[in-house]
Design an enzyme around this catalytic site. Sequence first.
Site, mmCIF file in Angstrom:
data_model
loop_
_atom_site.group_PDB
_atom_site.id
_atom_site.type_symbol
_atom_site.label_atom_id
_atom_site.label_comp_id
_atom_site.label_asym_id
_atom_site.label_seq_id
_atom_site.Cartn_x
_atom_site.Cartn_y
_atom_site.Cartn_z
ATOM 1 N N LYS A 73 0.852 -1.199 0.000
ATOM 2 C CA LYS A 73 0.000 0.000 0.000
ATOM 3 C C LYS A 73 0.881 1.241 0.000
ATOM 4 C CE LYS A 73 -3.871 1.948 2.690
ATOM 5 N NZ LYS A 73 -4.743 1.773 3.863
ATOM 6 N N SER B 66 -9.715 1.508 2.831
ATOM 7 C CA SER B 66 -8.865 2.294 1.965
ATOM 8 C C SER B 66 -7.795 1.484 1.251
ATOM 9 C CB SER B 66 -8.190 3.390 2.784
ATOM 10 O OG SER B 66 -7.322 2.815 3.746
ATOM 11 N N SER C 40 -9.944 -0.759 7.083
ATOM 12 C CA SER C 40 -9.357 -0.661 5.742
ATOM 13 C C SER C 40 -8.586 -1.872 5.237
ATOM 14 C CB SER C 40 -8.451 0.557 5.658
ATOM 15 O OG SER C 40 -9.239 1.688 5.445
HETATM 16 N N1 GLN Z 1 -13.386 3.681 6.106
HETATM 17 C C1 GLN Z 1 -12.847 4.156 7.341
HETATM 18 C C2 GLN Z 1 -12.540 5.640 7.238
HETATM 19 O O1 GLN Z 1 -12.720 6.194 6.176
HETATM 20 C C3 GLN Z 1 -11.635 3.374 7.716
HETATM 21 C C4 GLN Z 1 -10.408 3.767 7.011
HETATM 22 C C5 GLN Z 1 -9.214 2.995 7.424
HETATM 23 O O2 GLN Z 1 -9.313 1.983 8.091
HETATM 24 N N2 GLN Z 1 -8.063 3.508 7.048
HETATM 25 O O3 GLN Z 1 -12.140 6.245 8.182
#
Ligand code: GLN
Length: 485
Positions: A76, A151, A175
């Site tokens: 990532k 994400s 994420s």
């Molecule tokens: N979807 C969640 C957010 O937008 C989690 C994101 C994540 O785990 N980085 O905060």
Amino acid sequence: MSEVTTLSLTDLVQNIKEKKLSSHEVTKGFIDRSEKSKILNTYITEDFSSALEKAKSFDNKPNFDLKLPGIPIAVKDLFCTNGVKTTAGSKILNNFIPTYESTVTKNIWNEGGILLGKLNCDEFAMGSSNETSFFGNVQNPIDKNLVPGGSSGGSAAAIAGNLTPITIGTDTGGSIRQPASFTGTVGLKPTYGSCSRYGIVAFASSLDQAGPISKNVKDCALLQEIISTYDAKDSTSIEFKRKSYSKELTNNIKGKKIGIPKEYRVDGMPKEIEELWTKGIEYVKNCGAQIVDISLPHTNYALPAYYIVAPAEASSNLARYDGVKYGFRSKGENLIDMYEKTRSEGFGSEVQRRIMIGTYVLSSGYYDAYYLKAQKVRKLIKNDFDDAYKKVDAILTPSTPSSAFKIGEKTNDPVSMYLNDIFTVPVNLAGLPAISIPAGLDAKGYPLGLQIIGKAFDEQNILNIAYAMEEKIAFKNKITDWWIK
Ligand code: GLN
């Protein structure tokens, strides 16, 4: 030998160790496939020629004692990689080349892993669909109209599409687990403090954790034992006895007590998710585990608490991007004007929304009402889990309240996007480990995941349960190589 890209990490390692495959053959295989898969938009930065060189030099002087002998790995784009551009999916870091390496990636290279490239993600890891990336959305290999989740959407898509044998993502509120669920892959969010945050672009520091996304549970266990190390460079890194997760992996879960929390039966949950959960309960029973009904009474408050705590920490972490020392800079008439233009042009709208929410809930007069309150709720959520773990060894829930949704479907409705995290955020607030495994398909043939939540530092236990279930489920992704012409 079947196509190298379809092999699991474990099989690739074995083939390289037995000299049936060279690192160069494997690396070239993944690069060729990645070249043909550009339409998925999984990569932000490719490091292919350097990967091939590293593979050649591994083959010239192989070390088969390493755990990842010459294995190519894309990660990532939130992990700082020394000398390789690291963007966090943002325009503001579009030209940022770190001069240091994150601890987690360093651990991987120390075991013989080779960097393939940096994978697309939501901007600063804020999102559930990979649509907030400055570098465009990622297509789900399952179906071109679907988001891969977020994400870590590029990472999950790269595993489902066979573009990398294993990968790492980060999980602040889901994420790793949510994109794993949307793509039919395995994703582990480790206990907070087990993997170092050093060199990971910060989103919400009390919640962020790195973890593997993989094709199967065994691969996941192998990478976890590599990336989980104590690190003095991260003040929240925790010293505890780490296990050789892949060696100690067992499908014997007889007598384990698995909790089913009633609060996760949320209103409006599709019937297919209910059915999947019921099937999951049958699977663990068939493995000899015992089912126990439990209650996590404050579950309902997890999402609102998360969407106060995470933006608060984000607003503070992102204050450093001012265009002065590194990253994108806009021209301004004076210093303040430069700051303002840099930040309004450099950050996308979701990131700006979070900064505004975060500064609001931290501002004097509102701090007690919002931020402090959310921290108190966080403690109650943690207490719920502590109580539950007096009765059970692990907890089984769905990973997400739906299968992957369509690209564009939720972009104009942030609240409905946030609701997608309903089953994953309580785990981050409590700092616990949890794994998502593919457990079935919905009527449209889209994958659905089940989540196993563990006690703190009990990664081995949830990996074992996942391993036992994986065998019973025998999941097959409905996937064609539609994107390869
Ligand atoms: N979807 C969640 C957010 O937008 C989690 C994101 C994540 O785990 N980085 O905060």
